[in-house]
Write a protein that holds these residues in place. Structure first.
Motif, short mmCIF file in Angstrom:
data_model
loop_
_atom_site.label_atom_id
_atom_site.label_comp_id
_atom_site.label_asym_id
_atom_site.label_seq_id
_atom_site.Cartn_x
_atom_site.Cartn_y
_atom_site.Cartn_z
N LYS A 234 33.71 -9.21 17.05
CA LYS A 234 34.66 -9.02 17.98
C LYS A 234 35.29 -7.67 18.08
N LYS A 235 35.74 -7.37 16.85
CA LYS A 235 36.48 -6.12 16.95
C LYS A 235 35.29 -4.82 16.70
N ILE A 236 34.29 -5.08 16.03
CA ILE A 236 33.11 -4.06 16.21
C ILE A 236 32.59 -3.85 17.53
N ASP A 237 32.56 -5.06 18.18
CA ASP A 237 32.06 -4.62 19.64
C ASP A 237 33.28 -3.95 20.48
N SER A 238 34.57 -4.24 20.35
CA SER A 238 35.63 -3.58 20.74
C SER A 238 35.46 -2.10 20.69
N TYR A 239 35.38 -1.88 19.33
CA TYR A 239 35.11 -0.52 18.79
C TYR A 239 34.07 0.44 19.61
N PHE A 240 32.69 -0.07 19.72
CA PHE A 240 31.72 0.39 20.41
C PHE A 240 32.04 0.36 22.05
N ARG A 241 32.57 -0.51 22.54
CA ARG A 241 33.06 -0.52 23.95
C ARG A 241 33.85 0.89 24.16
N GLY A 242 34.74 0.96 23.28
CA GLY A 242 35.89 1.96 23.64
C GLY A 242 35.37 3.25 23.09
N LEU A 243 34.58 3.32 22.15
CA LEU A 243 33.98 4.61 21.68
C LEU A 243 33.03 5.22 23.00
N GLU A 244 32.12 4.19 23.77
CA GLU A 244 31.21 4.72 24.82
C GLU A 244 32.26 5.27 25.77
N MET A 245 33.62 4.65 26.15
CA MET A 245 34.17 4.91 27.28
C MET A 245 34.92 6.28 27.00
N GLU A 246 35.32 6.70 25.66
CA GLU A 246 36.03 7.77 25.13
C GLU A 246 34.90 8.98 25.41
N LEU A 247 33.92 8.74 24.98
CA LEU A 247 32.86 9.89 25.01
C LEU A 247 32.46 10.23 26.25
N SER A 248 32.38 9.29 27.31
CA SER A 248 32.10 9.75 28.54
C SER A 248 33.36 10.25 29.31
N ARG A 249 34.46 9.84 29.00
CA ARG A 249 35.88 10.38 29.42
C ARG A 249 35.92 11.90 28.79
N PHE A 250 35.92 12.13 27.55
CA PHE A 250 36.14 13.40 26.99
C PHE A 250 34.78 13.91 26.30
N PRO A 251 34.08 14.26 26.93
CA PRO A 251 32.72 14.69 26.52
C PRO A 251 32.86 16.14 26.08
N PRO A 252 32.31 16.76 24.90
CA PRO A 252 32.50 18.02 24.51
C PRO A 252 32.03 19.09 25.56
N ASP A 253 32.58 20.17 25.70
CA ASP A 253 32.36 20.81 26.92
C ASP A 253 31.05 22.05 26.57
N ARG A 254 30.89 21.92 25.16
CA ARG A 254 29.87 23.02 24.71
C ARG A 254 29.09 22.21 23.52
N SER A 255 28.19 23.03 22.96
CA SER A 255 27.56 22.66 21.96
C SER A 255 28.35 22.54 20.74
N VAL A 256 27.78 21.60 19.88
CA VAL A 256 28.61 20.71 18.76
C VAL A 256 28.13 21.48 17.66
N SER A 257 28.97 22.06 16.46
CA SER A 257 28.10 22.64 15.27
C SER A 257 28.47 21.68 14.12
N THR A 258 29.55 20.85 14.20
CA THR A 258 29.74 19.77 13.09
C THR A 258 30.09 18.55 13.66
#
Ligand code: SF4
Length: 401
Positions: A51-75
């Protein structure tokens, strides 16, 4: 291809000169799961469950779509917690989420793994997904001190895991070592360093045991079963500073050593006050002039990521260019190459006059033999200065006219 630290410093500088928008960008992913808690650890972690791992992935998907990097990523750095606790299919899912960002061609992508969680299936997935650097938390090769630290992996597991990492084709491997466990002598420390060097990793990080509040180690300290001994700690530091460079590992920071071309770029970006975005509960970010730390609670973090909800932060602040410059000096002094005030002034578009306080402070350190002035006018701490670097950081004045 791996580049030397100096080449990377030049690359980063060139990008800075081309404009602030081109500052190196990192991503950090906190995987907050550990099966047991090590006695010295104060990081946020939870016992894993489906259950916690599922919550983690749901949160991560939402966090990445709300706060995507504004440019290319080096590390990219995946840390924890124990990311290696995830099963191969979850590791694959995590890597695929990470990989939706635009990665620079010569990106560095590290993951922290504990020896007991490593197996060939997980390594195969990580390699296929593009991870190119493994950081293994060895801490010590001594079963006695392993027990003293509350670590659970048997020593044999370190060797087995290391062999699997190399067999899987990873060409950049870091080992983390910890010193200063109660009862550990300099001879014990030398044995740990010798065993680490024998494996021939590309990078070594050596950390002094700290007594963080709310840890089993802190309890032992408060019960008088362990003690803090700064002189002994200094001896351990100084021993590693001599031993590792004599065995082919160039020291580039108080606690970090690397073979040529293998300095950790993610850490260099962080210490250079560049930008990174942290994802996951308790992850920190420094991005677009702000620093913040996500709430260290899986459920509260997840709730804050839902549409129309406010993300929950434990800390959040906007920093001025002067404050960033101050911190670039503070972290830069921990690096062997030292700091160049004109370079830092250019990085943050500040006038040199603002650094007069700092220059006077550094000149005083030179007079006390705690720092020296190198070629190109860089200030560099001496060995004695490095031992006192935490105290020096506390005394470092603010920028002002
Ligand atoms: S040191 Fe690492 S593995 Fe141990 S409890 Fe802390 S986060 Fe987990």
């Amino acid at each position: 291809m791996n580049q030397t630290g100096e080449e990377l410093d030049t690359l980063v500088l060139n990008k800075e000169r081309a404009g602030r928008k081109k500052l190196a960008l990192g991503m950090y992913f906190h995987v907050p799961f550990c099966s047991t808690t090590c006695d010295f650890c104060a990081f946020y972690q939870e016992k894993p469950s489906k259950k916690k791992i599922d919550s983690y992935f749901r949160g991560l998907e939402m966090e990445l779509s709300r706060f995507p990097p504004d440019r290319s990523v080096s590390t990219i750095f995946i840390g924890g917690g124990t990311p290696g606790l995830l099963q191969p299919d979850d590791l694959e899912r995590l890597c695929k989420l990470v990989n939706t960002s635009d990665l620079e061609k010569d990106y560095e992508w590290s993951i922290e793994l504990a020896p007991s969680e490593i197996n060939p299936q997980k390594l195969k997935v990580l390699k296929e997904q593009g991870v190119n650097r493994i950081s293994m938390g060895v801490q010590t090769f001594s079963s006695t001190f392993m027990d003293a630290l509350g670590r659970k992996h048997p020593v044999d597991k370190i060797y087995q895991a290391y062999q699997w990492i190399r067999d899987a084709g990873f060409q950049s491997v870091n080992l983390d070592l910890l010193f200063g466990a109660p009862g550990q002598t300099l001879e014990d420390w030398e044995k740990d360093l010798a065993q680490a060097v024998e494996l021939q990793p590309d990078h070594l990080s050596t950390y002094c045991l700290t007594f963080e509040e709310d840890t089993a180690m802190f309890l032992r300290l408060s019960q008088g079963k362990a003690k803090i001994d700064p002189e002994r700690e200094a001896e351990f530091y100084e021993f590693a500073w001599k031993y590792l460079p004599a065995h082919g590992y160039d020291q580039y920071e108080v606690s970090n050593y690397a073979k040529a071309g293998f300095r950790c770029r993610h850490n260099l970006n962080t210490w250079g006050m560049h930008e990174w975005i942290g994802y996951g509960p308790s992850a920190c970010s420094q991005y677009q002039g702000r620093r913040r730390k996500n709430i260290a609670n899986l459920e509260t973090w997840l709730a804050g990521m839902k549409p129309n909800h406010q993300p929950a932060y434990m800390e959040e602040e906007t920093l001025s260019p002067e404050e960033f410059a101050h911190d670039a000096i503070l972290f830069g002094l921990r690096m062997n190459q030292g700091i160049s005030i004109p370079t830092i002034a250019r990085q943050f578009d500040l006038s040199l006059g603002l650094f007069s306080n700092i220059s006077q402070f550094l000149d005083r350190l030179v007079g006390e033999n705690l720092a020296r002035i190198k070629d190109h006018g860089n200030y560099q701490l001496t060995g004695q200065g490095r031992i006192l670097c935490d105290a020096i950081a506390c005394d470092l004045p603010e920028l002002s006219y």
